[in-house]
Write an enzyme that holds these catalytic residues in place. Structure first.
Site, PDB file in Angstrom:
ATOM      1  CB  CYS A 128      -0.956  -0.018   1.185  1.00 43.63           C
ATOM      2  SG  CYS A 128      -2.108  -1.392   1.068  1.00 43.63           S
ATOM      3  CG  HIS A 269      -3.184   3.328   1.593  1.00 42.88           C
ATOM      4  ND1 HIS A 269      -3.529   2.822   0.356  1.00 42.88           N
ATOM      5  CD2 HIS A 269      -3.341   2.302   2.471  1.00 42.88           C
ATOM      6  CE1 HIS A 269      -3.868   1.551   0.487  1.00 42.88           C
ATOM      7  NE2 HIS A 269      -3.767   1.214   1.766  1.00 42.88           N
ATOM      8  CG  ASN A 299      -6.484  -1.072   0.511  1.00 41.08           C
ATOM      9  OD1 ASN A 299      -5.774  -0.648  -0.397  1.00 41.08           O
ATOM     10  ND2 ASN A 299      -5.992  -1.478   1.667  1.00 41.08           N
TER      11      ASN A 299
END
Ligand code: UT7
Length: 344
Positions: A128, A269, A299
């Protein structure tokens, strides 16, 4: 300022260029997987998912689509926006944990499809935080004066490594891609300000895909034991992310002697709305200074930051001169924060 292609500019003491972000591109596949859909697949419900994560839906690639396909679409958008020929690109940094295959790198596949005949490149695996690390590398390649246009792409087909019988992980992830073009800034006041990135491998067991590498190669047993899927200890990662994201955001500001009040936009993020809210609170930022779009995309790992930046741009929330703070935490652990003064 020296020409960004002048090799002698790499020597210390020369007047080196500042890197700026000059174009953006994004792509998400059309198919949408809603919380309602998931509630028919595992024991979950819309209320739980929205309350605990903020996610309402995510996009899922059709079986014939791989990471390089989405990466190519996002890259093409960025190049069209900037109006440059792909042959002018100096380097491609492709950030992903879901490459088309282990090798050749997905950067090679995208380079060929784009016709980026003058580029070198590589895949960057930092989960990520991948896009953030790619952005940091691109800023330095351009600032060294050795690279004219660096294409940073964040692309992940998470649906290929998600166990859709595991309710703790399958609700979180989606597929998508985003790209930034990085080049020298004519105005040294606009562009890359700095970074604070770190890794902490003690966190490795808490978020990983155990099999398929040299430690545990694919076998009938690894498939039977569902070890080719994302495994996460959610609470461990959550606690680390809440602490680290805020710490690095404050840290990067203090490293460059910049006050919190100067931050115009936090583009974090997109893993969990609660992590983003905690970071924003620590920085004293209100809702209008923070980009949240995980409700629509979930995500998407390396793609969250460019997707969120494209949203910020299309909503008119990014203006020339704005100080933008990008921040991420992910598997590894990896974590980081980048400061950029928006250049267009
Ligand atoms: O981007 C990479 C980094 N990753 C992250 O940042 C993710 C960080 N972690 C998280 O976002 C959160 O930990 C999750 C969203 C994954 C989970 O939220 P949580 O508040 O930490 O829940 P939990 O894991 O503590 O689970 C609480 C309860 C459990 O039930 P019991 O044991 O209390 O009876 C779970 O079994 O919720 C249950 N649960 C669910 N219930 C309904 C777990 N997943 C689900 C689900 N639907 N999908």
């Amino acid at each position: 300022m020296r020409s960004s292609t002048d090799p002698s500019a790499q020597y210390l003491g020369e007047l080196l260029p500042t890197a700026k972000i000059s174009a953006l591109g994004a792509y998400v596949p059309p198919q949408v997987l809603t919380n309602e859909d998931l509630s028919r697949m595992v024991e979950t419900n819309d209320r739980w998912i929205v309350d605990r994560t903020g996610i309402k839906e995510r996009h899922i690639a059709e079986p014939s689509m791989a990471t390089s396909d989405m990466a190519f679409e996002a890259a093409r958008c960025a190049l069209l926006q900037r109006g440059i020929n792909p042959a002018e690109i100096s380097a491609i940094i492709l950030c992903t944990v879901t490459p088309d295959m282990m090798f050749p790198s997905t950067a090679c596949l995208v380079q060929d499809r784009l016709g980026a005949t003058g580029a070198w490149g590589f895949d960057l695996i930092a989960a990520c935080s991948g896009f953030l690390y790619g952005l940091t590398v691109a800023a330095h390649l351009v600032a060294a004066g050795t690279h004219k246009y660096v294409l940073v792409i964040g692309a992940d087909t998470m649906s290929r490594i998600i166990d859709y019988t595991d309710r703790a992980t399958c609700i979180l992830f989606g597929d998508g891609a985003g790209a930034f073009l990085v080049e020298a800034s004519e105005d040294p006041q606009l562009g890359f300000v700095g970074y604070l990135n770190e890794i902490d491998g003690a966190g490795a067991p808490f978020l990983c895909m155990p099999a398929g590498g040299s430690r545990l190669p694919a076998s009938a047993e690894t498939v039977k034991n569902r070890q080719h899927y994302v495994k996460q200890e959610g609470q461990q990662v959550f606690k680390f992310a809440v602490r680290k994201m805020a710490e690095l955001c404050e840290g990067v500001l203090s490293k460059y002697n910049i006050s919190k009040d100067e931050v115009k936009l936090l583009i974090p993020h997109q893993a969990n709305r609660r992590i983003i809210a905690a970071t924003a609170e620590r920085l004293g930022l209100s809702e209008e200074n923070v980009i949240v779009n995980l409700d629509r995309f979930g995500n998407t790992t390396a793609a969250t930051i460019p997707l969120a930046t494209c949203d910020a741009m299309s909503q008119g929330r990014l203006k020339k001169g704005d100080l933008v703070l990008f921040a991420a935490v992910g598997a590894g652990y990896t974590a980081g924060a980048n400061l950029w003064r928006w250049a267009y």
